[in-house]
Write an enzyme that holds these catalytic residues in place. Structure first.
Site, PDB file in Angstrom:
ATOM      1  N   TYR A   1      41.016  44.427  31.461  1.00  0.00           N
ATOM      2  CA  TYR A   1      39.688  44.242  30.717  1.00  0.00           C
ATOM      3  C   TYR A   1      38.719  45.323  30.910  1.00  0.00           C
ATOM      4  O   TYR A   1      38.561  45.580  32.189  1.00  0.00           O
ATOM      5  CB  TYR A   1      39.186  42.697  31.295  1.00  0.00           C
ATOM      6  CG  TYR A   1      37.908  42.669  30.279  1.00  0.00           C
ATOM      7  CD1 TYR A   1      37.941  41.764  29.047  1.00  0.00           C
ATOM      8  CD2 TYR A   1      36.518  42.950  30.292  1.00  0.00           C
ATOM      9  CE1 TYR A   1      37.067  41.509  28.117  1.00  0.00           C
ATOM     10  CE2 TYR A   1      35.557  42.923  29.399  1.00  0.00           C
ATOM     11  CZ  TYR A   1      35.738  41.944  28.542  1.00  0.00           C
ATOM     12  OH  TYR A   1      34.790  41.972  27.350  1.00  0.00           O
TER      13      TYR A   1
ATOM     14  N   ASN B   1      31.383  40.677  32.567  1.00  0.00           N
ATOM     15  CA  ASN B   1      30.264  40.067  32.459  1.00  0.00           C
ATOM     16  C   ASN B   1      30.327  38.636  32.952  1.00  0.00           C
ATOM     17  O   ASN B   1      31.594  38.077  33.423  1.00  0.00           O
ATOM     18  CB  ASN B   1      29.351  40.120  30.972  1.00  0.00           C
ATOM     19  CG  ASN B   1      30.104  39.427  29.991  1.00  0.00           C
ATOM     20  OD1 ASN B   1      30.956  38.565  30.058  1.00  0.00           O
ATOM     21  ND2 ASN B   1      29.707  39.755  28.710  1.00  0.00           N
TER      22      ASN B   1
ATOM     23  N   GLN C   1      22.804  52.085  41.630  1.00  0.00           N
ATOM     24  CA  GLN C   1      23.768  50.316  41.607  1.00  0.00           C
ATOM     25  C   GLN C   1      22.835  49.564  40.693  1.00  0.00           C
ATOM     26  O   GLN C   1      23.166  48.798  39.863  1.00  0.00           O
ATOM     27  CB  GLN C   1      24.237  49.973  42.814  1.00  0.00           C
ATOM     28  CG  GLN C   1      24.939  50.909  43.794  1.00  0.00           C
ATOM     29  CD  GLN C   1      26.145  51.241  42.929  1.00  0.00           C
ATOM     30  OE1 GLN C   1      26.875  50.517  42.412  1.00  0.00           O
ATOM     31  NE2 GLN C   1      26.499  52.624  43.045  1.00  0.00           N
TER      32      GLN C   1
ATOM     33  N   HIS D   1      22.957  49.428  36.950  1.00  0.00           N
ATOM     34  CA  HIS D   1      24.126  48.660  36.247  1.00  0.00           C
ATOM     35  C   HIS D   1      23.663  47.484  35.469  1.00  0.00           C
ATOM     36  O   HIS D   1      24.361  47.090  34.425  1.00  0.00           O
ATOM     37  CB  HIS D   1      25.207  48.352  37.147  1.00  0.00           C
ATOM     38  CG  HIS D   1      26.092  49.488  37.496  1.00  0.00           C
ATOM     39  ND1 HIS D   1      27.204  50.038  36.469  1.00  0.00           N
ATOM     40  CD2 HIS D   1      26.429  50.343  38.556  1.00  0.00           C
ATOM     41  CE1 HIS D   1      27.649  51.003  36.977  1.00  0.00           C
ATOM     42  NE2 HIS D   1      27.574  51.068  38.151  1.00  0.00           N
TER      43      HIS D   1
ATOM     44  N   GLU E   1      29.863  45.005  48.316  1.00  0.00           N
ATOM     45  CA  GLU E   1      30.765  46.035  47.532  1.00  0.00           C
ATOM     46  C   GLU E   1      30.707  47.200  48.155  1.00  0.00           C
ATOM     47  O   GLU E   1      31.859  47.704  48.419  1.00  0.00           O
ATOM     48  CB  GLU E   1      30.384  45.789  46.115  1.00  0.00           C
ATOM     49  CG  GLU E   1      31.281  46.607  45.365  1.00  0.00           C
ATOM     50  CD  GLU E   1      30.740  46.780  43.817  1.00  0.00           C
ATOM     51  OE1 GLU E   1      31.594  46.918  42.729  1.00  0.00           O
ATOM     52  OE2 GLU E   1      29.564  46.473  43.616  1.00  0.00           O
ATOM     53  N   HIS E   2      29.638  47.618  48.357  1.00  0.00           N
ATOM     54  CA  HIS E   2      29.384  49.103  48.756  1.00  0.00           C
ATOM     55  C   HIS E   2      28.418  49.115  49.843  1.00  0.00           C
ATOM     56  O   HIS E   2      27.433  48.287  49.797  1.00  0.00           O
ATOM     57  CB  HIS E   2      28.694  50.091  47.746  1.00  0.00           C
ATOM     58  CG  HIS E   2      29.611  50.064  46.409  1.00  0.00           C
ATOM     59  ND1 HIS E   2      28.940  49.526  45.316  1.00  0.00           N
ATOM     60  CD2 HIS E   2      30.466  50.975  45.903  1.00  0.00           C
ATOM     61  CE1 HIS E   2      29.813  49.775  44.099  1.00  0.00           C
ATOM     62  NE2 HIS E   2      30.655  50.772  44.668  1.00  0.00           N
TER      63      HIS E   2
ATOM     64  N   ASP F   1      32.561  55.581  42.342  1.00  0.00           N
ATOM     65  CA  ASP F   1      32.673  55.092  40.887  1.00  0.00           C
ATOM     66  C   ASP F   1      33.381  55.985  40.114  1.00  0.00           C
ATOM     67  O   ASP F   1      33.937  55.444  38.986  1.00  0.00           O
ATOM     68  CB  ASP F   1      31.165  54.986  40.271  1.00  0.00           C
ATOM     69  CG  ASP F   1      30.488  53.921  40.905  1.00  0.00           C
ATOM     70  OD1 ASP F   1      30.866  52.807  41.512  1.00  0.00           O
ATOM     71  OD2 ASP F   1      29.079  53.904  40.810  1.00  0.00           O
TER      72      ASP F   1
ATOM     73  N   GLU G   1      60.952  17.379  61.698  1.00  0.00           N
ATOM     74  CA  GLU G   1      60.042  17.090  60.386  1.00  0.00           C
ATOM     75  C   GLU G   1      60.460  16.114  59.615  1.00  0.00           C
ATOM     76  O   GLU G   1      60.032  15.814  58.873  1.00  0.00           O
ATOM     77  CB  GLU G   1      59.891  18.373  59.615  1.00  0.00           C
ATOM     78  CG  GLU G   1      59.391  19.645  60.381  1.00  0.00           C
ATOM     79  CD  GLU G   1      59.176  20.652  59.559  1.00  0.00           C
ATOM     80  OE1 GLU G   1      59.514  20.858  58.600  1.00  0.00           O
ATOM     81  OE2 GLU G   1      58.356  21.743  59.997  1.00  0.00           O
TER      82      GLU G   1
ATOM     83  N   HIS H   1      67.497  17.996  54.754  1.00  0.00           N
ATOM     84  CA  HIS H   1      67.314  19.273  55.093  1.00  0.00           C
ATOM     85  C   HIS H   1      68.388  19.546  56.289  1.00  0.00           C
ATOM     86  O   HIS H   1      69.178  20.521  55.962  1.00  0.00           O
ATOM     87  CB  HIS H   1      66.110  19.673  55.464  1.00  0.00           C
ATOM     88  CG  HIS H   1      64.946  19.998  54.363  1.00  0.00           C
ATOM     89  ND1 HIS H   1      64.863  19.334  53.385  1.00  0.00           N
ATOM     90  CD2 HIS H   1      64.648  21.136  54.167  1.00  0.00           C
ATOM     91  CE1 HIS H   1      63.875  19.918  52.672  1.00  0.00           C
ATOM     92  NE2 HIS H   1      63.739  21.127  53.161  1.00  0.00           N
TER      93      HIS H   1
END
Length: 431
Positions: free
Chosen positions: A132, A216, A261, A264, A329-330, A363, A417, A422
């Site tokens: 996207y 978004n 930033q 944005h 993020e940064h 970026d 178990e 098994h």
């Protein structure tokens, strides 16, 4: 002053920090999530008909058939004349930087043999990936580079791009970079309905194995809805930066990086963490001055007003603890004291070191993908890379002798178990 300044060791400071730490919960509200679920499920149920209705409603494009949503691709050589030479050169350099950084992430599987047991880790690229590319306020050719290059290196067979139709038609740079990177399938559709079409397919759009890329609130809400039916890279929220700085940092540079930033998105977060009150005041003054000089300051001003903050700490040690709680993020480290903390950072999408470096380099041109974890998810998530386009599986083979040796061991564990079938299956190999 636009930038609020708060002492972290105060009730207000703790409230502000708690608001930042919980920011991810407010990025996609319940109403948006509910509506995105309705859109996605309608596309899943009604296919092309629903997709065309939503493209008309949300993208503002009327077409008679979903086939018309697929963009006609033009060779990048024919598009080159529409781009300024310096832009073409910049895009080529960015491609090279991203390729150089991600190429070492390509790894083959491995084989292991021990006493009659053969093991193999198999690494296979995903067959079909949906990317996207947002295009709300602006088209983002850089996002194409940051996602398509790692996918190509991984060996993904089919790379499918969805982007709002006007972003594609209005941006020669976007069309050029898609052609330059060899993307063969581009769909002009955006928002939750695009995510639904990629996740579940329609009569015309074939479903993908994974969806990656920023978007978004509608895109992120839709990715939450489809997660589990298709792989996703995460649910990234609006961008954010935490600048951890000491008294030696340049306030004008700090302000510029915070505004970079903030512009944005009105929900972007720009936070200064410092042990120097004078620096915090100078940064606040610089932000006001630089906002006044921006040609379009409204988005950045709203972002600073909502999530802009200067948190005052007693020392850098406390500042690092604050930054780790936010897990941004940064994370930018400015000033000699702050820069020395690089080896101790554990929770940040990207670490940006020194006043000569800006998150803007990340970026566009540094090399690592700018698709990063946000809203605190850097505590457990990583930047997008080649690994995100690869799945691992394994193969095992025992010789008869090895099966006799290990069969009883497996049976004992199965008995412990309470799994009798098994145990019986394992003991059959010991006869």
């Amino acid at each position: 002053m636009t930038l609020r300044r708060v002492k972290i060791l105060s009730r207000r400071g703790e409230r502000e920090l708690a608001r930042l730490v919980g920011r991810g919960r407010s990025v996609v509200d319940r109403k948006t999530l509910r509506q995105a679920r309705r859109i996605v499920n309608t596309v899943k149920r009604r296919g092309d008909r629903a997709l065309l209705e939503y493209v008309s409603e949300f993208d503002g494009v009327e077409v008679d058939s979903a086939v018309e949503l697929r963009r006609r691709l033009t060779p990048h050589s024919e598009l080159s004349q529409q781009l300024a030479p310096e832009l073409r050169e910049a895009l080529e350099k960015a491609i090279g930087a991203v390729d150089d950084f991600h190429a070492p992430q390509v790894h083959a599987g491995y084989e292991l043999e021990r006493d009659g047991v053969w093991l193999e880790e198999r690494r296979s690229p995903l067959r079909r990936v949906g990317i996207y590319v947002p295009g709300g306020r602006f088209p983002y050719p850089s996002t194409v580079i940051m996602t398509v290059v790692p996918a190509r290196l991984a060996g993904v067979e089919e790379i499918v791009v969805a982007t709002p139709p006007r972003a594609y038609s209005d941006s020669p740079a976007l069309r050029w970079i898609l052609a330059r990177l060899g993307v063969q399938e581009v769909w002009g559709m955006g928002g939750a309905h695009a995510v639904g079409a990629l996740a579940y397919g329609t009569e015309t759009v074939r479903r993908v194995d994974k969806i990656v890329g920023p978007g978004n609130a509608w895109v992120n809400a839709a990715k939450r809805v489809v997660a589990g039916d298709v792989a996703i890279d995460g649910v990234p929220g609006p961008t954010e930066v935490v600048v951890l700085a000491d008294a030696t940092a340049d306030p004008d540079t700090v302000a510029a990086d915070m505004l970079a930033q903030a512009e944005h998105d009105v929900l972007a977060a720009a936070i200064l963490v410092t042990d120097d009150a004078a620096l915090a005041r100078s940064v606040a003054e610089a932000i006001d001055e630089q906002l006044a000089a921006l040609p379009n300051p409204d988005v950045a001003r709203q972002a600073i007003g909502r999530y802009g903050l200067a948190l005052l700490t007693d020392d850098l040690e406390e500042g690092l603890q604050v930054a780790e709680r936010i897990a941004p993020e940064h994370l930018q480290l400015m000033g000699s004291g702050a820069e020395a903390l690089v080896p101790r950072v554990r929770a940040a999408g990207a670490i940006v070191v020194g006043q000569a470096t800006t998150a803007v380099f990340g970026d566009y041109v540094a090399g690592p993908s700018h698709v990063l974890p946000t809203c605190g998810s850097a505590r457990f998530a990583s930047a997008l890379g080649v690994e995100d386009f690869v799945r691992r599986s394994h193969a095992i083979r025992f010789t008869v002798e090895a099966a006799r040796e290990w069969g009883e061991v497996a049976a004992v564990l199965a008995d412990a178990e309470g799994l009798a079938a098994h145990a019986a299956s394992a003991r059959r190999r010991t006869r």
